[in-house]
Design a protein around this motif. Structure first.
Motif, PDB file in Angstrom:
ATOM      1  N   ALA A  36       0.836  -1.203   0.000  1.00 16.12           N
ATOM      2  CA  ALA A  36       0.000   0.000   0.000  1.00 16.12           C
ATOM      3  C   ALA A  36       0.871   1.253   0.000  1.00 16.12           C
ATOM      4  O   ALA A  36       0.366   2.362  -0.114  1.00 16.12           O
ATOM      5  CB  ALA A  36      -0.917  -0.014   1.211  1.00 16.12           C
ATOM      6  N   LEU A  37       2.190   1.067   0.165  1.00 12.58           N
ATOM      7  CA  LEU A  37       3.064   2.231   0.306  1.00 12.58           C
ATOM      8  C   LEU A  37       3.758   2.643  -0.980  1.00 12.58           C
ATOM      9  O   LEU A  37       4.511   3.614  -0.982  1.00 12.58           O
ATOM     10  CB  LEU A  37       4.115   1.962   1.378  1.00 12.58           C
ATOM     11  CG  LEU A  37       3.585   2.184   2.783  1.00 12.58           C
ATOM     12  CD1 LEU A  37       3.234   0.893   3.437  1.00 12.58           C
ATOM     13  CD2 LEU A  37       4.566   2.970   3.592  1.00 12.58           C
ATOM     14  N   LYS A  40       4.428   6.291  -2.044  1.00 13.91           N
ATOM     15  CA  LYS A  40       4.419   7.170  -0.868  1.00 13.91           C
ATOM     16  C   LYS A  40       5.838   7.333  -0.332  1.00 13.91           C
ATOM     17  O   LYS A  40       6.726   6.540  -0.640  1.00 13.91           O
ATOM     18  CB  LYS A  40       3.526   6.566   0.222  1.00 13.91           C
ATOM     19  CG  LYS A  40       2.055   6.607  -0.137  1.00 13.91           C
ATOM     20  CD  LYS A  40       1.217   6.119   1.008  1.00 13.91           C
ATOM     21  CE  LYS A  40      -0.230   5.956   0.576  1.00 13.91           C
ATOM     22  NZ  LYS A  40      -0.991   5.138   1.494  1.00 13.91           N
ATOM     23  N   TYR A 101      14.610  -6.777  11.608  1.00 15.68           N
ATOM     24  CA  TYR A 101      13.205  -6.779  12.021  1.00 15.68           C
ATOM     25  C   TYR A 101      12.965  -7.783  13.149  1.00 15.68           C
ATOM     26  O   TYR A 101      13.183  -8.979  12.977  1.00 15.68           O
ATOM     27  CB  TYR A 101      12.371  -7.143  10.790  1.00 15.68           C
ATOM     28  CG  TYR A 101      10.883  -7.214  10.988  1.00 15.68           C
ATOM     29  CD1 TYR A 101      10.154  -6.095  11.390  1.00 15.68           C
ATOM     30  CD2 TYR A 101      10.200  -8.396  10.742  1.00 15.68           C
ATOM     31  CE1 TYR A 101       8.779  -6.169  11.541  1.00 15.68           C
ATOM     32  CE2 TYR A 101       8.829  -8.474  10.879  1.00 15.68           C
ATOM     33  CZ  TYR A 101       8.126  -7.360  11.284  1.00 15.68           C
ATOM     34  OH  TYR A 101       6.771  -7.436  11.431  1.00 15.68           O
ATOM     35  N   LYS A 102      12.554  -7.268  14.291  1.00 20.69           N
ATOM     36  CA  LYS A 102      12.187  -8.100  15.444  1.00 20.69           C
ATOM     37  C   LYS A 102      13.236  -9.169  15.732  1.00 20.69           C
ATOM     38  O   LYS A 102      12.951 -10.358  15.730  1.00 20.69           O
ATOM     39  CB  LYS A 102      10.828  -8.752  15.204  1.00 20.69           C
ATOM     40  CG  LYS A 102       9.724  -7.731  14.995  1.00 20.69           C
ATOM     41  CD  LYS A 102       8.382  -8.377  14.915  1.00 20.69           C
ATOM     42  CE  LYS A 102       7.906  -8.770  16.285  1.00 20.69           C
ATOM     43  NZ  LYS A 102       6.529  -9.241  16.262  1.00 20.69           N
ATOM     44  N   GLU A 127      10.956  -3.948  18.086  1.00 24.71           N
ATOM     45  CA  GLU A 127       9.525  -4.175  18.310  1.00 24.71           C
ATOM     46  C   GLU A 127       8.760  -4.372  17.004  1.00 24.71           C
ATOM     47  O   GLU A 127       7.591  -4.721  17.018  1.00 24.71           O
ATOM     48  CB  GLU A 127       8.910  -2.979  19.055  1.00 24.71           C
ATOM     49  CG  GLU A 127       9.575  -2.669  20.381  1.00 24.71           C
ATOM     50  CD  GLU A 127       9.288  -3.756  21.400  1.00 24.71           C
ATOM     51  OE1 GLU A 127       8.153  -4.256  21.411  1.00 24.71           O
ATOM     52  OE2 GLU A 127      10.201  -4.112  22.154  1.00 24.71           O
ATOM     53  N   GLY A 131       8.457  -1.663  10.991  1.00 25.73           N
ATOM     54  CA  GLY A 131       7.933  -2.713  10.118  1.00 25.73           C
ATOM     55  C   GLY A 131       6.449  -2.527   9.855  1.00 25.73           C
ATOM     56  O   GLY A 131       5.993  -2.616   8.721  1.00 25.73           O
ATOM     57  N   ILE A 132       5.715  -2.228  10.906  1.00 27.82           N
ATOM     58  CA  ILE A 132       4.269  -2.020  10.739  1.00 27.82           C
ATOM     59  C   ILE A 132       4.002  -0.794   9.884  1.00 27.82           C
ATOM     60  O   ILE A 132       3.155  -0.808   8.994  1.00 27.82           O
ATOM     61  CB  ILE A 132       3.576  -1.932  12.111  1.00 27.82           C
ATOM     62  CG1 ILE A 132       3.480  -3.339  12.712  1.00 27.82           C
ATOM     63  CG2 ILE A 132       2.181  -1.317  11.993  1.00 27.82           C
ATOM     64  CD1 ILE A 132       2.840  -3.406  14.055  1.00 27.82           C
ATOM     65  N   ASP A 133       4.771   0.285  10.137  1.00 23.89           N
ATOM     66  CA  ASP A 133       4.579   1.493   9.323  1.00 23.89           C
ATOM     67  C   ASP A 133       4.898   1.233   7.855  1.00 23.89           C
ATOM     68  O   ASP A 133       4.387   1.919   6.976  1.00 23.89           O
ATOM     69  CB  ASP A 133       5.452   2.634   9.851  1.00 23.89           C
ATOM     70  CG  ASP A 133       4.861   3.259  11.109  1.00 23.89           C
ATOM     71  OD1 ASP A 133       3.662   3.020  11.367  1.00 23.89           O
ATOM     72  OD2 ASP A 133       5.584   3.960  11.826  1.00 23.89           O
ATOM     73  N   GLY A 135       4.268  -1.656   6.447  1.00 25.80           N
ATOM     74  CA  GLY A 135       3.398  -2.722   5.957  1.00 25.80           C
ATOM     75  C   GLY A 135       4.124  -4.043   5.797  1.00 25.80           C
ATOM     76  O   GLY A 135       3.742  -4.871   4.990  1.00 25.80           O
ATOM     77  N   VAL A 136       5.162  -4.238   6.611  1.00 27.39           N
ATOM     78  CA  VAL A 136       5.910  -5.498   6.555  1.00 27.39           C
ATOM     79  C   VAL A 136       5.106  -6.572   7.271  1.00 27.39           C
ATOM     80  O   VAL A 136       4.573  -6.331   8.343  1.00 27.39           O
ATOM     81  CB  VAL A 136       7.290  -5.329   7.239  1.00 27.39           C
ATOM     82  CG1 VAL A 136       7.972  -6.662   7.439  1.00 27.39           C
ATOM     83  CG2 VAL A 136       8.174  -4.396   6.431  1.00 27.39           C
ATOM     84  N   TYR A 137       4.989  -7.744   6.658  1.00 30.27           N
ATOM     85  CA  TYR A 137       4.299  -8.820   7.373  1.00 30.27           C
ATOM     86  C   TYR A 137       5.111 -10.102   7.390  1.00 30.27           C
ATOM     87  O   TYR A 137       4.592 -11.185   7.632  1.00 30.27           O
ATOM     88  CB  TYR A 137       2.898  -9.045   6.815  1.00 30.27           C
ATOM     89  CG  TYR A 137       2.821  -9.418   5.358  1.00 30.27           C
ATOM     90  CD1 TYR A 137       2.791 -10.744   4.973  1.00 30.27           C
ATOM     91  CD2 TYR A 137       2.778  -8.440   4.371  1.00 30.27           C
ATOM     92  CE1 TYR A 137       2.716 -11.097   3.647  1.00 30.27           C
ATOM     93  CE2 TYR A 137       2.702  -8.784   3.039  1.00 30.27           C
ATOM     94  CZ  TYR A 137       2.670 -10.118   2.682  1.00 30.27           C
ATOM     95  OH  TYR A 137       2.605 -10.459   1.361  1.00 30.27           O
ATOM     96  N   GLY A 138       6.373  -9.972   7.144  1.00 35.03           N
ATOM     97  CA  GLY A 138       7.247 -11.131   7.202  1.00 35.03           C
ATOM     98  C   GLY A 138       8.609 -10.714   6.720  1.00 35.03           C
ATOM     99  O   GLY A 138       8.828  -9.570   6.379  1.00 35.03           O
TER     100      GLY A 138
END
Lengths: 185, 175
Positions: A36-37, A40, A101-102, A127, A131-133, A135-138
């Motif tokens: 989605a980014l 942007k 990441y994490k 944390e 990653g959330i900003d 849109g990382v999901y893995g």
């Protein structure tokens, strides 16, 4: 009479259309979501780097066409990808930034010491909030950003020779060309 | 005796399960409304990792993180819409089980209705076509007039009517 004849072919036409959709479905990978980014700006952040005492923010990513690679030591595919990233970093004059990441800082530092470090620097996102900003999901995921810090593409999964040659490199070259032309103007 | 005791312990252990050690998160909410909103939103938001699972039903680490974000946003007093927008800005329309109305999503909303109407029209036409075909066939076979009875049936009907009249007269006499 003629139209009645044609009507007999309707089920066949329907069948072919459904087959078309199903065939297309075979090629899709629903686990790879479009970002989605794209289009942007890279989200703002202020985070420690993987190196002790380093403090990083989004302005440090801006200026050149670059890759931002999301990685972690708990991610087996990242290991597979790592060697190839090292090659890219060697062969191309394009910064690769890491987003650790994490992960565990000690393990991550060790991993880079052992396997080589393709990154100019790595953001330490313990944390996963950046990653959330993003849109990382893995992991791994790889973003292409342009010289203005705009996100132009996201690749979910391992970057290998094929992905690099067919997807990332053409885009990177196009963006670099655009950036150079702007400088000349 | 000892063997019996052992057997008893063994028997008891059949009722013990060691598989239920999964992590259970405990969230505390200030008021029941926030809790209800959390439950509703986490049911309606989709986990980007394990697809076709909602945030509330997913064990994926990212789902856990997003639940944490959800709670943070709720505590910050964000509206449902703002929260949904937050998720969409990061993960795209995919995260909404109930997609927003916009250019790309209208087929999702109206597609089924259009298909239903199309189906009705097609069915209607088939039925009408069949009716027309049936009446054509009936006329072709010269059996258009359903009310006409064969002579055998007619005579039988006359007989029945007669006997019915007699019955009525008899009952009439009795009363």
């Amino acid at each position: 009479m003629n139209s009645k004849r044609l009507r007999l072919f309707l089920p066949l036409i329907g069948f072919v259309v459904v087959c078309g959709f199903l065939y297309r479905g075979l090629m899709l990978e629903p686990s790879k979501l479009p970002s989605a980014l794209v289009g942007k700006a890279f989200p703002e952040f202020s985070m420690p780097g993987l190196k002790q005492g380093q403090q990083l923010d989004q302005s440090m990513l801006i200026g050149q066409v670059a890759l931002v690679n999301v990685w972690a030591t708990w991610c087996p595919s990242c290991r597979a990808e790592h060697r190839f990233l090292n090659q890219i970093a060697e062969q191309f004059d394009m910064p690769i930034y890491g987003l650790n990441y994490k992960d565990d800082r000690g393990k991550a530092v060790q991993w880079l010491a052992r396997l080589g470090n393709p990154y100019r620097f790595s953001v330490f996102d313990e944390e996963g909030s950046l990653g959330i900003d993003l849109g990382v999901y893995g992991a791994p995921e790889t973003f292409v950003i342009d010289h203005n810090g705009m996100i132009r593409y996201k690749h979910v999964g391992v970057v290998d020779m094929q992905v690099w040659r067919e997807l990332l490199l053409p885009l990177v070259e196009e963006l670099q060309l655009a950036a150079d032309q702007k400088v000349i103007q | 005796m000892k063997a019996g005791f052992r057997l008893f312990i063994l028997f008891l252990s059949l009722w013990t399960s060691f598989s239920c050690v999964a992590e259970i998160e405990i969230h505390e909410f200030d008021d029941p409304q926030t809790k209800a909103r959390f439950l509703r939103l986490s049911d309606e938001l989709r986990c980007p990792k394990c697809q076709n699972t909602n945030l509330s039903g997913s064990n994926a680490p990212i789902a856990k993180d997003l639940r944490t974000q959800l709670i943070r946003l709720l505590k910050e007093g964000k509206t449902d819409q703002q929260i949904q927008q937050y998720m969409v800005d990061r993960y795209g329309d995919f995260v909404l089980y109930r997609p927003q109305f916009k250019k790309g999503t209208w087929p999702l909303w109206f597609g089924p209705l259009i298909l239903l109407l199309l189906g009705l029209v097609v069915t209607g036409r088939i039925i009408r076509g069949r009716k027309a075909a049936n009446s054509d066939a009936a006329e072709d076979m010269n059996m258009g007039d359903d009310s006409a009875l064969s002579t055998v049936d007619q005579s039988r009907l006359d007989e029945l009517m007669k006997s019915k009249n007699t019955d009525e007269r008899m009952t009439g006499n009795k009363s």
